[in-house]
Write a protein that holds these residues in place. Structure first.
Motif, mmCIF file in Angstrom:
data_model
loop_
_atom_site.group_PDB
_atom_site.id
_atom_site.type_symbol
_atom_site.label_atom_id
_atom_site.label_comp_id
_atom_site.label_asym_id
_atom_site.label_seq_id
_atom_site.Cartn_x
_atom_site.Cartn_y
_atom_site.Cartn_z
ATOM 1 N N ASP A 169 0.989 -1.176 0.078
ATOM 2 C CA ASP A 169 0.085 0.124 0.125
ATOM 3 C C ASP A 169 1.007 1.341 0.174
ATOM 4 O O ASP A 169 2.067 1.096 -0.236
ATOM 5 C CB ASP A 169 -0.996 -0.046 1.093
ATOM 6 N N SER A 170 0.275 2.335 0.191
ATOM 7 C CA SER A 170 1.187 3.777 0.507
ATOM 8 C C SER A 170 1.822 3.686 1.733
ATOM 9 O O SER A 170 3.001 3.948 2.032
ATOM 10 C CB SER A 170 0.326 4.655 0.315
ATOM 11 N N LEU A 171 1.318 3.682 2.830
ATOM 12 C CA LEU A 171 1.626 3.764 4.228
ATOM 13 C C LEU A 171 0.577 3.157 5.292
ATOM 14 O O LEU A 171 -0.564 3.357 5.342
ATOM 15 C CB LEU A 171 1.843 5.249 4.433
ATOM 16 N N GLY A 172 1.282 2.122 6.275
ATOM 17 C CA GLY A 172 0.610 1.940 7.400
ATOM 18 C C GLY A 172 1.657 2.259 8.476
ATOM 19 O O GLY A 172 2.378 1.289 8.814
ATOM 20 N N GLU A 173 1.485 3.346 9.205
ATOM 21 C CA GLU A 173 2.155 3.659 10.270
ATOM 22 C C GLU A 173 3.833 3.807 9.534
ATOM 23 O O GLU A 173 3.616 4.798 8.970
ATOM 24 C CB GLU A 173 2.362 2.896 11.375
ATOM 25 N N ALA A 174 4.721 3.117 9.672
ATOM 26 C CA ALA A 174 5.872 3.077 8.946
ATOM 27 C C ALA A 174 6.010 2.068 7.775
ATOM 28 O O ALA A 174 6.780 2.237 6.963
ATOM 29 C CB ALA A 174 7.113 3.066 10.151
ATOM 30 N N GLN A 175 5.259 1.063 7.781
ATOM 31 C CA GLN A 175 5.359 -0.018 6.880
ATOM 32 C C GLN A 175 4.525 -0.048 5.654
ATOM 33 O O GLN A 175 3.449 0.966 5.533
ATOM 34 C CB GLN A 175 4.721 -1.182 7.285
ATOM 35 N N THR A 176 5.167 -0.159 4.435
ATOM 36 C CA THR A 176 4.509 0.036 3.165
ATOM 37 C C THR A 176 4.393 -1.352 2.394
ATOM 38 O O THR A 176 3.362 -1.608 1.543
ATOM 39 C CB THR A 176 5.315 0.792 2.276
ATOM 40 N N THR A 177 5.199 -2.296 2.832
ATOM 41 C CA THR A 177 5.050 -3.729 2.042
ATOM 42 C C THR A 177 5.498 -4.791 3.218
ATOM 43 O O THR A 177 6.300 -4.797 3.732
ATOM 44 C CB THR A 177 6.183 -3.745 1.043
ATOM 45 N N THR A 178 4.371 -5.592 3.127
ATOM 46 C CA THR A 178 4.760 -6.717 4.192
ATOM 47 C C THR A 178 4.414 -8.326 3.765
ATOM 48 O O THR A 178 3.450 -8.350 2.661
ATOM 49 C CB THR A 178 3.789 -6.541 5.399
ATOM 50 N N LEU A 179 4.986 -9.236 4.190
ATOM 51 C CA LEU A 179 4.954 -10.584 3.765
ATOM 52 C C LEU A 179 4.734 -11.374 5.009
ATOM 53 O O LEU A 179 5.351 -11.026 5.876
ATOM 54 C CB LEU A 179 6.198 -10.943 2.958
ATOM 55 N N ALA A 180 3.735 -12.113 4.956
ATOM 56 C CA ALA A 180 3.580 -13.008 6.205
ATOM 57 C C ALA A 180 2.952 -14.591 5.380
ATOM 58 O O ALA A 180 2.741 -14.616 4.289
ATOM 59 C CB ALA A 180 2.311 -12.588 6.965
ATOM 60 N N VAL A 181 2.839 -15.260 6.071
ATOM 61 C CA VAL A 181 2.402 -16.681 6.146
ATOM 62 C C VAL A 181 1.142 -16.696 6.818
ATOM 63 O O VAL A 181 1.041 -16.475 8.241
ATOM 64 C CB VAL A 181 3.507 -17.884 6.257
ATOM 65 N N GLY A 182 0.180 -17.124 6.094
ATOM 66 C CA GLY A 182 -1.080 -17.403 6.874
ATOM 67 C C GLY A 182 -1.681 -18.967 6.998
ATOM 68 O O GLY A 182 -1.228 -19.784 5.912
ATOM 69 N N ARG A 183 -2.144 -19.319 7.981
ATOM 70 C CA ARG A 183 -2.516 -20.787 8.422
ATOM 71 C C ARG A 183 -3.704 -20.912 9.028
ATOM 72 O O ARG A 183 -3.762 -20.079 9.917
ATOM 73 C CB ARG A 183 -1.121 -21.493 9.075
ATOM 74 N N GLN A 184 -4.477 -21.834 8.741
ATOM 75 C CA GLN A 184 -5.716 -22.044 9.494
ATOM 76 C C GLN A 184 -5.763 -23.454 10.020
ATOM 77 O O GLN A 184 -6.154 -24.207 9.462
ATOM 78 C CB GLN A 184 -6.775 -21.800 8.694
ATOM 79 N N PRO A 185 -5.164 -23.560 10.962
ATOM 80 C CA PRO A 185 -5.006 -25.229 11.652
ATOM 81 C C PRO A 185 -6.502 -25.734 11.709
ATOM 82 O O PRO A 185 -6.670 -26.766 11.842
ATOM 83 C CB PRO A 185 -4.313 -25.006 13.056
ATOM 84 N N GLU A 186 -7.441 -24.718 12.081
ATOM 85 C CA GLU A 186 -8.867 -25.306 12.093
ATOM 86 C C GLU A 186 -9.757 -24.161 11.684
ATOM 87 O O GLU A 186 -9.405 -22.975 11.601
ATOM 88 C CB GLU A 186 -9.370 -25.657 13.801
ATOM 89 N N PRO A 187 -10.991 -24.639 11.033
ATOM 90 C CA PRO A 187 -11.757 -23.557 10.452
ATOM 91 C C PRO A 187 -12.085 -22.434 11.490
ATOM 92 O O PRO A 187 -12.273 -22.367 12.522
ATOM 93 C CB PRO A 187 -13.191 -24.472 10.391
#
Length: 571
Positions: free
Chosen positions: A153-171
């Motif tokens: 995006d443009s700006l979130g506080e100081a961050q602009t680009t983030t990468l994460a892993v999403g997991r859903q161990p249960e629904p």
């Protein structure tokens, strides 16, 4: 036992919105502009919150948690970096102003979050890291068990680009594991907004117009400039301060340097003619955006090992870039939620806080887009619109609408709950046949009142999508640009843009039964299961969220008719 109520808020910046979770179930979400009529409003979402509480049958005193989509203290992380800019001649002039602006906005954000306790006296107030709310919404809305999550995006506080892993161990219990982040001034959204403004359109609103204009230009003219201005790095990308001035959190500070202007073109006035230089500048900006987004997608694939990716943030609304990621084959499937911009963070914030404090799983978020108010029994009073006339619909409304469309009429459609996000998805839409000569010009000139080069998106039954579009996956939220088949070029050139793509929406019987019936009936009349679908509004106004807004749209545009909850209205 009383219900556990979490209210999610996006407020005080732009695209104000609210979402409500009751015992983990999303009961509703709506952007404030759809009810107030003020596009991209930054005001506290009074109308949205009032509707949510009324719909759930609760009061403000019964809200347990308020989740806010920014964390003021994290703005302060940009202050040391800003002071470090004093040593660089290219950034020295703005260093102190930048540091002061981040400190000021951070403290103001803290006060705003604290102020919410006056509205909800029995609730705990939770300010959240902005990108975390983007990540949570993008992943939870996908419903997938695991995926890479890329937010740009443009700006979130100081961050602009983030990468994460999403997991859903249960629904219903998504978990996010942050991996990587870029901070300002490395901001792709900042760069795109800056050039949008330079080209004469409103930053934060009309980037899509620049994306459309890009198809008409030659990127080669400014390709080298953008390679220097937005260099790709090992960790992602950067912005060159010789071309993009460091951000100061104030609208009075320009984003582009005199060097950028000297090497491209003077800033265009909004009413000035569009020249070849403007088209070429838009094309080079869009090309570089696609290259950076594709590189970030490669990083996401490499660093996570995931075969699917969820995209979020304002830059994820750049449908051509999303289409390039899909075409690359990096991932087996790409997901963009219906509200990838800041408004959707109201849902992400509420979900994150609920998961921290309650054992019940989330429900109602995955795959959901029709989340706002509906008006099935709204009394029809046309006294304020003396030029409008109501007619009885005879027979099946879907069949009747399809017949009118096949006969060349342009019709507004207002039915069911308001869509989430920036795209009309068949509940607040303007529909037209793509088979009628001159339909695009008529829509732009007399209905939407917008630039003649802007394309219109097609909607198609999911069963027939592959006949016309090469995307290779479902696109229920109109967030992906697809290549087109030869059949599409022959039968429906009206929805094929100059870059040989179309921002397609695929419609299933379960997803939107009424629109699926309309498309099926239109195919019986014409042999083509495709309609033009654009939002029920005119340029500069938000999508119509209420019947009165829809009637205003009919009365003040070139629409032939409006189908409002089964009632046929003409001007």
């Amino acid at each position: 036992m009383p219900p556990y109520v979490v209210l999610g808020l996006c407020s005080y910046t732009h695209d104000s919105a609210a979402a409500l979770l009751v015992d983990g179930e999303l009961t509703g979400f709506v952007e404030e502009e759809r009810l107030s009529g003020a596009k991209h409003t930054r005001a506290y979402p009074e109308h949205a919150v009032a509707w949510l509480l009324s719909e759930a049958g609760i009061t403000a005193d019964q809200v347990n948690e308020v989740a806010y989509n920014f964390h003021g203290l994290h703005y302060l992380r940009a202050v040391p970096t800003a002071l470090g800019m004093l040593t660089n001649p290219a950034t020295r002039e703005r260093a102190l102003m930048r540091a002061a602006s981040f400190a000021k906005v951070g403290l103001r954000t803290v006060r705003r979050a604290q102020g919410l306790s006056r509205r909800f006296p029995h609730a705990r107030i939770h300010p959240l890291l902005h990108h975390r709310t983007h990540q949570m919404y993008a992943f939870a809305a996908s419903g997938w068990e695991s995926a890479a999550v890329l937010v740009v995006d443009s700006l979130g506080e100081a961050q602009t680009t983030t990468l994460a892993v999403g997991r859903q161990p249960e629904p219903g219990r998504p978990v996010l594991h942050p991996l990587h982040a870029l901070t300002d001034p490395a901001s792709l959204g900042y760069a795109y907004g800056a050039v949008t403004e330079h080209l004469g359109w409103r930053r934060g609103d009309e980037e899509g117009t620049v994306m459309a204009l890009a198809a008409l230009g030659d990127p080669a003219r400014f390709r080298t400039l953008f390679a220097h201005a937005i260099p790709i790095t090992e960790s992602g990308f950067a912005l060159n301060p010789d071309h993009f001035a460091p951000r100061v959190l104030s609208s009075s500070h320009t984003r582009l340097t005199p060097r950028f202007t000297a090497e491209t073109c003077p800033r265009r006035a909004p009413d000035a003619p569009i020249t070849e230089a403007h088209r070429d500048l838009a094309a080079a900006l869009q090309e570089r955006t696609e290259q950076v987004m594709l590189y970030l997608a490669c990083l996401a694939r490499t660093r996570t090992g995931m075969k699917r990716v969820c995209l979020g943030g304002g830059v994820a609304t750049n449908c051509v870039s999303v289409g390039k990621i899909i075409e690359s084959g990096l991932f087996t499937e790409v997901f963009v939620p219906p509200a990838p911009g800041d408004a959707g963070t109201a849902i992400g914030a509420a979900a994150a806080v609920h998961l921290e404090g309650n054992a019940s799983p989330l429900a109602g978020i995955a795959g959901a887009c029709y989340l706002g108010p509906s008006f099935p029994d709204h009394p029809l009073d046309l006294a304020a619109w003396p030029g409008l006339t109501a007619h009885q619909v005879h027979g099946d409304p879907a069949e009747s609408l399809a017949e009118h469309l096949a006969n060349g009429q342009i019709v507004g459609l207002f039915q069911g709950r308001v869509e989430a996000g920036p795209r009309a998805l068949g509940n607040r839409s303007i529909l037209a046949s793509p088979l009628i000569p001159g339909v695009v010009a008529r829509l732009n000139d007399t209905v939407k009142f917008r630039e003649p080069f802007r394309p219109f998106a097609p909607m198609v039954t999911a069963e027939r999508a592959a006949d016309y579009f090469t995307l290779g996956q479902e696109a229920p939220f109109m967030s992906m640009a697809s290549g087109v088949t030869e059949l599409a070029r022959e039968q429906i050139p009206a929805v094929v843009h100059a870059n040989d793509t179309a921002r397609v929406q695929t419609v299933t019987k379960d997803g939107n039964p009424f629109m699926h019936d309309v498309l099926t009936a239109f195919a019986r009349h014409t042999g083509v299961p495709v309609l033009i679908n654009t939002s029920l509004n005119v340029k500069g106004r938000p999508i119509c969220g209420t019947p009165d807004m829809a009637l205003d749209c009919l009365a003040n545009s070139g629409l032939d008719a409006l189908l409002l909850e089964g009632r046929w209205i003409t001007s």
